[in-house]
Design a protein around this motif. Structure first.
Motif, mmCIF file in Angstrom:
data_model
loop_
_atom_site.group_PDB
_atom_site.id
_atom_site.type_symbol
_atom_site.label_atom_id
_atom_site.label_comp_id
_atom_site.label_asym_id
_atom_site.label_seq_id
_atom_site.Cartn_x
_atom_site.Cartn_y
_atom_site.Cartn_z
ATOM 1 N N UNK A 259 0.765 -1.408 -0.319
ATOM 2 C CA UNK A 259 0.207 -0.002 0.402
ATOM 3 C C UNK A 259 0.736 0.610 -0.008
ATOM 4 N N UNK A 260 0.530 1.512 -0.993
ATOM 5 C CA UNK A 260 1.831 3.124 -1.156
ATOM 6 C C UNK A 260 1.057 4.188 0.357
ATOM 7 N N UNK A 261 2.310 5.305 0.125
ATOM 8 C CA UNK A 261 2.164 5.597 2.155
ATOM 9 C C UNK A 261 1.888 7.352 1.354
ATOM 10 N N UNK A 262 0.432 8.015 1.993
ATOM 11 C CA UNK A 262 0.172 8.702 1.732
ATOM 12 C C UNK A 262 0.844 9.982 2.469
ATOM 13 N N UNK A 263 1.434 11.189 1.897
ATOM 14 C CA UNK A 263 1.971 12.056 2.082
ATOM 15 C C UNK A 263 0.582 13.259 3.350
ATOM 16 N N UNK A 264 0.884 12.587 4.542
ATOM 17 C CA UNK A 264 -0.390 13.355 4.696
ATOM 18 C C UNK A 264 -0.470 14.808 5.649
ATOM 19 N N UNK A 265 0.776 15.317 4.961
ATOM 20 C CA UNK A 265 1.016 16.744 4.900
ATOM 21 C C UNK A 265 0.011 17.183 4.425
ATOM 22 N N UNK A 266 0.139 16.741 3.037
ATOM 23 C CA UNK A 266 -0.662 17.672 2.280
ATOM 24 C C UNK A 266 -2.495 17.747 2.211
ATOM 25 N N UNK A 267 -2.787 16.705 3.337
ATOM 26 C CA UNK A 267 -4.194 16.988 3.571
ATOM 27 C C UNK A 267 -4.351 17.236 4.910
ATOM 28 N N UNK A 268 -2.829 18.159 6.358
ATOM 29 C CA UNK A 268 -3.326 18.381 6.495
ATOM 30 C C UNK A 268 -3.464 20.249 6.436
ATOM 31 N N UNK A 269 -2.826 20.082 5.276
ATOM 32 C CA UNK A 269 -2.808 21.155 4.630
ATOM 33 C C UNK A 269 -4.098 21.801 3.926
ATOM 34 N N UNK A 270 -4.579 21.040 3.290
ATOM 35 C CA UNK A 270 -6.235 21.674 2.750
ATOM 36 C C UNK A 270 -7.123 21.780 3.892
ATOM 37 N N UNK A 271 -6.576 20.523 4.775
ATOM 38 C CA UNK A 271 -7.659 21.254 6.374
ATOM 39 C C UNK A 271 -7.646 23.216 6.931
ATOM 40 N N UNK A 272 -6.644 23.236 6.364
ATOM 41 C CA UNK A 272 -5.957 25.238 7.109
ATOM 42 C C UNK A 272 -6.571 25.946 6.017
ATOM 43 N N UNK A 273 -7.005 25.209 4.898
ATOM 44 C CA UNK A 273 -7.952 26.372 3.531
ATOM 45 C C UNK A 273 -8.943 26.910 4.688
ATOM 46 N N UNK A 274 -8.999 27.809 4.128
ATOM 47 C CA UNK A 274 -10.305 28.460 5.456
ATOM 48 C C UNK A 274 -11.813 29.540 4.193
ATOM 49 N N UNK A 275 -11.067 29.577 2.623
ATOM 50 C CA UNK A 275 -12.816 29.866 2.217
ATOM 51 C C UNK A 275 -12.305 29.552 1.379
ATOM 52 N N UNK A 276 -13.873 29.138 1.144
ATOM 53 C CA UNK A 276 -14.357 28.649 -0.777
ATOM 54 C C UNK A 276 -12.498 29.133 -1.754
ATOM 55 N N UNK A 277 -12.340 30.221 -1.814
ATOM 56 C CA UNK A 277 -11.328 31.288 -2.603
ATOM 57 C C UNK A 277 -10.245 30.330 -2.821
ATOM 58 N N UNK A 278 -9.568 30.173 -1.142
ATOM 59 C CA UNK A 278 -8.571 29.556 -1.220
ATOM 60 C C UNK A 278 -8.199 27.981 -1.214
ATOM 61 N N UNK A 279 -9.572 27.807 -1.384
ATOM 62 C CA UNK A 279 -9.476 25.946 -1.804
ATOM 63 C C UNK A 279 -9.260 25.710 -3.721
ATOM 64 N N UNK A 280 -10.190 26.812 -3.910
ATOM 65 C CA UNK A 280 -10.343 27.026 -5.236
ATOM 66 C C UNK A 280 -8.603 27.328 -5.618
ATOM 67 N N UNK A 281 -8.019 28.280 -5.077
ATOM 68 C CA UNK A 281 -6.689 28.467 -5.793
ATOM 69 C C UNK A 281 -5.612 27.581 -5.310
#
Length: 104
Positions: free
Chosen positions: A6-28
């Motif tokens: 099983x490929x190890x996932x990069x949890x840091x990327x998912x943690x970074x996504x959880x730091x996004x504060x708005x739809x605009x930030x997420x889209x960017x």
């Protein structure tokens, strides 16, 4: 021969996504990290999932999203046998939209 790892996932990327504060930030963020074709494919799959969850038929989905039958089938398999998170997220989105409409 099937690989048995099983490929190890990069949890840091998912943690970074959880730091996004708005739809605009997420889209960017996704515009920065994904190629245009990757982003459009993900958005198309999400649109297909949403339409499938609302009971739409393949021909309607194809004409609305331009998705292939293979893509629609793949998304359908995920909705029926994946982790369940896509379906749960679609339900949450639907509920939040209904709540927003009732508050208006």
């Amino acid at each position: 021969m099937k690989k048995n790892f099983q490929r190890t996932r990069n949890e840091d990327m998912y943690k970074a996504i959880l730091q996004l504060e708005s739809i605009e930030e997420c889209m960017d963020f996704f515009e920065d990290i994904c190629a245009e074709t990757e982003l459009r494919a993900i958005e198309q799959r999400f649109d297909v999932a949403r339409m499938l969850s609302k009971g739409k038929i393949y021909s309607d989905i194809m004409s609305t999203t331009s998705a292939s039958t293979a893509t629609i089938s793949r998304v359908s398999r995920v909705l029926n046998g994946g982790t369940g998170m896509l379906e749960k997220t679609l339900i949450r989105l639907e509920e939040s939209e209904v709540n927003a409409e009732s508050e208006s």
